[in-house]
Design an enzyme around this catalytic site. Structure first.
Site, PDB file in Angstrom:
ATOM      1  N   ASP A  13     -23.711  21.175 -18.975  1.00 47.30           N
ATOM      2  CA  ASP A  13     -24.787  21.663 -19.828  1.00 47.30           C
ATOM      3  C   ASP A  13     -26.134  21.181 -19.286  1.00 47.30           C
ATOM      4  O   ASP A  13     -26.427  19.995 -19.314  1.00 47.30           O
ATOM      5  CB  ASP A  13     -24.571  21.136 -21.256  1.00 47.30           C
ATOM      6  CG  ASP A  13     -25.382  21.896 -22.283  1.00 47.30           C
ATOM      7  OD1 ASP A  13     -26.373  22.534 -21.904  1.00 47.30           O
ATOM      8  OD2 ASP A  13     -25.014  21.846 -23.463  1.00 47.30           O
ATOM      9  N   ARG A  57     -22.944  31.156 -22.287  1.00 48.92           N
ATOM     10  CA  ARG A  57     -21.515  30.931 -22.521  1.00 48.92           C
ATOM     11  C   ARG A  57     -20.821  32.197 -23.002  1.00 48.92           C
ATOM     12  O   ARG A  57     -19.648  32.452 -22.678  1.00 48.92           O
ATOM     13  CB  ARG A  57     -21.351  29.788 -23.528  1.00 48.92           C
ATOM     14  CG  ARG A  57     -21.751  28.447 -22.959  1.00 48.92           C
ATOM     15  CD  ARG A  57     -22.139  27.429 -24.028  1.00 48.92           C
ATOM     16  NE  ARG A  57     -22.698  26.245 -23.397  1.00 48.92           N
ATOM     17  CZ  ARG A  57     -22.019  25.126 -23.155  1.00 48.92           C
ATOM     18  NH1 ARG A  57     -20.756  25.020 -23.539  1.00 48.92           N
ATOM     19  NH2 ARG A  57     -22.596  24.116 -22.552  1.00 48.92           N
ATOM     20  N   LYS A 106     -18.036  21.299 -25.475  1.00 50.90           N
ATOM     21  CA  LYS A 106     -19.047  21.947 -26.312  1.00 50.90           C
ATOM     22  C   LYS A 106     -18.806  23.451 -26.351  1.00 50.90           C
ATOM     23  O   LYS A 106     -18.769  24.110 -25.309  1.00 50.90           O
ATOM     24  CB  LYS A 106     -20.442  21.643 -25.769  1.00 50.90           C
ATOM     25  CG  LYS A 106     -21.548  22.429 -26.451  1.00 50.90           C
ATOM     26  CD  LYS A 106     -22.881  22.162 -25.795  1.00 50.90           C
ATOM     27  CE  LYS A 106     -23.881  23.253 -26.138  1.00 50.90           C
ATOM     28  NZ  LYS A 106     -25.186  23.073 -25.490  1.00 50.90           N
ATOM     29  N   ASP A 237     -24.193  25.846 -17.379  1.00 51.30           N
ATOM     30  CA  ASP A 237     -24.528  26.998 -18.217  1.00 51.30           C
ATOM     31  C   ASP A 237     -25.948  27.491 -17.994  1.00 51.30           C
ATOM     32  O   ASP A 237     -26.273  28.635 -18.320  1.00 51.30           O
ATOM     33  CB  ASP A 237     -24.284  26.702 -19.704  1.00 51.30           C
ATOM     34  CG  ASP A 237     -25.160  25.587 -20.257  1.00 51.30           C
ATOM     35  OD1 ASP A 237     -25.880  24.926 -19.482  1.00 51.30           O
ATOM     36  OD2 ASP A 237     -25.110  25.356 -21.485  1.00 51.30           O
ATOM     37  N   LYS A 262     -34.601  25.346 -17.185  1.00 52.54           N
ATOM     38  CA  LYS A 262     -34.072  25.879 -18.433  1.00 52.54           C
ATOM     39  C   LYS A 262     -35.191  26.523 -19.249  1.00 52.54           C
ATOM     40  O   LYS A 262     -36.317  26.018 -19.297  1.00 52.54           O
ATOM     41  CB  LYS A 262     -33.424  24.752 -19.236  1.00 52.54           C
ATOM     42  CG  LYS A 262     -32.909  25.162 -20.604  1.00 52.54           C
ATOM     43  CD  LYS A 262     -32.191  24.027 -21.291  1.00 52.54           C
ATOM     44  CE  LYS A 262     -31.674  24.475 -22.662  1.00 52.54           C
ATOM     45  NZ  LYS A 262     -30.783  23.475 -23.272  1.00 52.54           N
TER      46      LYS A 262
END
Length: 448
Positions: A13, A57, A106, A237, A262
């Site tokens: 992540d 995801r 997660k 991700d 991100k």
């Protein structure tokens, strides 16, 4: 005909493009992942579909752009929706072919009844329903919350321990383990054994701990005698969290030499590390610069399992690419979206960006979900208007996306503008008030 492989799909992540030793990291070490790269293929142009957790995801499991799923943004603890029950996805397809399936880590695709991993084809689930900086948070086993306020410093070890026990219980039935670690998402906190272990600070400590436990997974596969017929894929991700617009070891990693991180659609937000290891079936010690994406995981893994897709998807069967038989991308174009807003398109070496937004717009949506909202506001700072207009980048000569070459290549620019118009017709674009569509993909199997 060879038996279908076991599958271990490891997703971290917010790990950055440069955050492995084999990708250029210098201030911390990742020996187990570096070994995986030497024993398999390392892909330098692998992309996810979103620079946010939930939509990225969703595409991994379904092979669809998240716009088709109504999952354009990050799910928060107060949200009631998630991945639609009955949506064709990877785990049910593999179960239909006789696989045992588990998701450890997660999830972040819905936490209310009907939306948990066990409702989407996973036999077992152990982990957290969304990011560990959100509240209230509980540790889940299958559909039940079993421990409130889990210690984020222990999650990597706990998830690995549970995964190892699950692998050891496997019989001759093929299995798929989705090992989706919550780290290195903020807050960055390593267990006692790894605090201070790197020269980079908290971020380096957390990544070194991840590498250590992934090494434990690889050893378990070897000790269990299933290593030779187990496909292991490692990725992230989305790109690294950089609240101040630059790498900060207190918060996130690095995407160097790429631009962005991100929450934006530059390469640093969507181009992520990707390692693929399958002894005898995937070339060893190879580096590939062929473009492919997370959309391809579901159709490729389903094909390896010997199951047929129930509906068309946006991704492609990349078995020939994985085996080294093909060196060509299956993509004619690939779209870049942010919360349902169309921000760009790529075709071959060319990428057209049409971004106009606030730099931190995602994080202001996110503040209310933080366990410590005041810390979130301090981290992200004030929103800054960013208006870059339209830019054409040649990624072959400028993967850092620094030079707008639109004026030098007007025909290329117009061709990509036409592709953007095609995306608006198919997937929508909320920048211009066009409602998002949930149309069936092209029946040939995705964008070509």
């Amino acid at each position: 005909m060879p038996s279908p492989p076991n599958i271990v799909l490891i997703v971290t992540d917010d790990l950055g493009y440069a955050d492995l030793g084999c990708q250029g990291a210098k201030q911390f070490e990742t020996p187990h992942l570096d070994r995986m790269a030497k024993e398999g293929t390392r892909y330098t142009d692998f992309h996810v579909t979103s620079a946010q957790c939930t939509p990225s995801r969703a595409s991994i499991l379904t092979g669809l752009y998240p716009q088709r799923l109504g999952l354009e943004g990050v799910l928060l603890p107060g949200d009631k929706h998630g991945l639609t029950p009955g949506q064709p996805s990877l785990a049910p397809l593999l179960k239909a072919s006789g696989y045992h399936t588990a998701l450890m880590g997660k999830w972040h695709l819905g936490h209310h009844p009907g939306h948990l991993p066990n409702d989407h084809g996973f036999d077992a689930f152990f982990g957290i329903p969304y990011s560990h900086d959100m509240a209230p948070l509980s540790l889940f086993r299958d559909r039940d919350a079993v421990a409130p306020d889990p210690d984020p410093a222990m999650l990597t070890q706990q998830i690995t321990d549970e995964s190892i026990q699950w692998i050891k219980q496997a019989d001759d039935t093929p299995f798929m383990l989705c090992l989706w670690y919550p780290a290195p998402h903020v807050p960055l906190v390593a267990s006692t054994a790894f605090r201070g272990s790197s020269s980079l600070g908290a971020y380096g400590d957390v990544v070194q701990e991840l590498d250590h436990h992934i090494g434990r997974i690889m050893k378990t596969l070897s000790d269990s005698g299933c290593d030779e017929n187990t496909l292991v894929l490692f990725t992230s991700d989305n790109g690294p969290f950089q609240p101040h617009g630059r790498p900060d070891p207190d918060y996130g990693g690095s995407a160097r030499p790429l631009r962005g991180a991100k929450s934006n659609e530059y390469e640093g937000g969507l181009r992520v590390p990707c390692l693929l290891r399958w002894p005898g079936r995937v070339p060893a010690n190879k580096v590939s610069d062929v473009f492919w994406s997370a959309l391809d995981l579901m159709p490729t893994l389903a094909a390896l399992a010997g199951t047929e897709l129930l509906e068309p998807v946006d991704g492609f069967d990349c078995r020939d690419l994985w085996s080294g038989e093909s060196t060509c991308t299956p993509y004619e174009y690939f779209y870049y979206y942010h919360y349902g807003r169309l921000d760009g398109v790529r075709s071959g070496r060319w990428k057209l960006m049409c971004e106009r937004r606030n730099q931190h717009d995602f994080h202001f949506h996110y503040h209310g979900a933080y366990a410590r909202p005041e810390e979130a506001r301090r981290m992200h700072g004030p929103a800054e208007a960013v208006s870059i207009g339209e830019s054409l980048f040649d990624l072959e000569s400028d993967r850092g996306e620094r030079r707008n070459v639109g004026d030098q290549h007007p025909l290329v620019r117009q061709r990509l503008r036409d592709l953007l118009a095609k995306a608006r017709d198919d997937l929508g674009d909320n920048r211009e008030g066009i409602p998002l569509r949930r149309r069936t993909p092209d029946p040939v199997g995705g964008p070509r």
